[in-house]
Design a protein around this motif. Sequence first.
Motif, PDB file in Angstrom:
ATOM      1  N   HIS A 120       2.693  12.398   4.494  1.00 49.90           N
ATOM      2  CA  HIS A 120       2.983  12.944   5.818  1.00 49.90           C
ATOM      3  C   HIS A 120       1.688  13.564   6.330  1.00 49.90           C
ATOM      4  O   HIS A 120       1.308  14.672   5.903  1.00 49.90           O
ATOM      5  N   ARG A 121       1.004  12.906   7.236  1.00 50.11           N
ATOM      6  CA  ARG A 121      -0.346  13.278   7.620  1.00 50.11           C
ATOM      7  C   ARG A 121      -0.380  14.165   8.858  1.00 50.11           C
ATOM      8  O   ARG A 121      -0.114  13.721   9.977  1.00 50.11           O
ATOM      9  N   TYR A 122      -0.685  15.457   8.628  1.00 53.40           N
ATOM     10  CA  TYR A 122      -0.917  16.402   9.717  1.00 53.40           C
ATOM     11  C   TYR A 122      -2.391  16.317  10.129  1.00 53.40           C
ATOM     12  O   TYR A 122      -3.212  15.744   9.404  1.00 53.40           O
ATOM     13  N   SER A 145       0.838  -1.197   0.000  1.00 56.13           N
ATOM     14  CA  SER A 145       0.000   0.000   0.000  1.00 56.13           C
ATOM     15  C   SER A 145       0.876   1.251   0.000  1.00 56.13           C
ATOM     16  O   SER A 145       2.092   1.187   0.215  1.00 56.13           O
ATOM     17  N   LYS A 146       0.258   2.391  -0.242  1.00 57.03           N
ATOM     18  CA  LYS A 146       0.993   3.653  -0.251  1.00 57.03           C
ATOM     19  C   LYS A 146       1.515   3.940   1.153  1.00 57.03           C
ATOM     20  O   LYS A 146       0.750   3.917   2.124  1.00 57.03           O
ATOM     21  N   PRO A 147       2.803   4.214   1.296  1.00 50.87           N
ATOM     22  CA  PRO A 147       3.352   4.457   2.637  1.00 50.87           C
ATOM     23  C   PRO A 147       2.891   5.793   3.222  1.00 50.87           C
ATOM     24  O   PRO A 147       2.758   6.782   2.505  1.00 50.87           O
ATOM     25  N   PHE A 148       2.659   5.796   4.528  1.00 45.39           N
ATOM     26  CA  PHE A 148       2.244   7.015   5.209  1.00 45.39           C
ATOM     27  C   PHE A 148       2.793   7.012   6.621  1.00 45.39           C
ATOM     28  O   PHE A 148       3.191   5.978   7.160  1.00 45.39           O
ATOM     29  N   ASN A 149       2.815   8.202   7.212  1.00 42.98           N
ATOM     30  CA  ASN A 149       3.034   8.312   8.657  1.00 42.98           C
ATOM     31  C   ASN A 149       2.258   9.498   9.193  1.00 42.98           C
ATOM     32  O   ASN A 149       1.992  10.467   8.460  1.00 42.98           O
ATOM     33  N   GLY A 165       1.066  16.347   3.750  1.00 42.42           N
ATOM     34  CA  GLY A 165       2.248  16.758   2.999  1.00 42.42           C
ATOM     35  C   GLY A 165       2.952  15.524   2.476  1.00 42.42           C
ATOM     36  O   GLY A 165       2.368  14.440   2.378  1.00 42.42           O
ATOM     37  N   GLU A 166       4.216  15.674   2.153  1.00 42.53           N
ATOM     38  CA  GLU A 166       4.979  14.513   1.683  1.00 42.53           C
ATOM     39  C   GLU A 166       6.443  14.675   2.056  1.00 42.53           C
ATOM     40  O   GLU A 166       7.025  15.757   1.891  1.00 42.53           O
ATOM     41  N   THR A 167       7.021  13.621   2.604  1.00 42.26           N
ATOM     42  CA  THR A 167       8.456  13.543   2.825  1.00 42.26           C
ATOM     43  C   THR A 167       8.996  12.403   1.966  1.00 42.26           C
ATOM     44  O   THR A 167       8.236  11.744   1.250  1.00 42.26           O
TER      45      THR A 167
END
Length: 289
Positions: A217-219, A43-47, A224-226
């Motif tokens: 990058h979930r605020y 899956s698409k990576p996120f944090n 956003g994206e890193t």
Amino acid sequence: MTTQTETEIPTTATPFTLKPQHTIPRGPVTATLNFYQPPSDDSKPFNYVESPPAGEPQRNYSDITHDVTVQDIRGQEAAFNIDTHAFAAVQDVESQASRATFEDEEAIKQIYYPEVEQLLLQETGAKKILLFDHTIRLATPGAVRAPVNRVHIDQTAPSAAQRVRFHLSPPEADEALKGRYRIINVWRPLNPPIVAHPLAFADSTSVPDEAMVGIEHRYPDRNGETAAVKYTEGQRWWYWSGMEEGERLLLQCFDTAGGARVPHTAFVDPRSDAEAGRESIEVRALVFG
């Protein structure tokens, strides 16, 4: 000076003291770094930047370790430049900021931010600097922000353009996006010299674009994206041993001209004494022109 602080990080801390038995490691070292390992389900990576929603993990990807040789730039600082290598080491920087400055948010903005702006104007030849946030990191239990022991880059091309639009008015952003813009972090120690948890950074020319992986990058109010970074053969890693009070490390995360960007991570130097601790501040800037 144009300043916009997106988030305020509590900065209260007890200063560390460099004890006589804490020697400063110098020269090359073999260290274990944490690189990107994709989610098991592809899956698409996120944090999540803050606490995740109920039932969600903090992040859905993991790390894979590799032992790498990290060379010391001490004594050869002038051999590196930000346009090519995506990092630069600046020495003999004068500052009016005291220890107390970094324990007060307004003092950081009023005293330290102008110094960062002048340093970036001097070192990059830019026309305009917009400082948009900062983070203080403490290598101590319970710290709000600890050193990040994972190879990453703070910004990607989409998130850099998003940053411009987030911090400028629509007409200003439209004009700025037509020219050169960069995102550069200015990193300095707060309990010098750095003994434990130093920062490693890779020569941009040694890390191919294929090694970069966009991370959502979930605020709480937006995404956003890193970039996470995969290990590839031939990466050249560096650190700056025993960084002192008057030394600043410039880390370029994005550049529309040339594309140099610097993967970086804190790491455990097996020669160092972790009890020496580490306190640092990084100020992030949009750099125009």
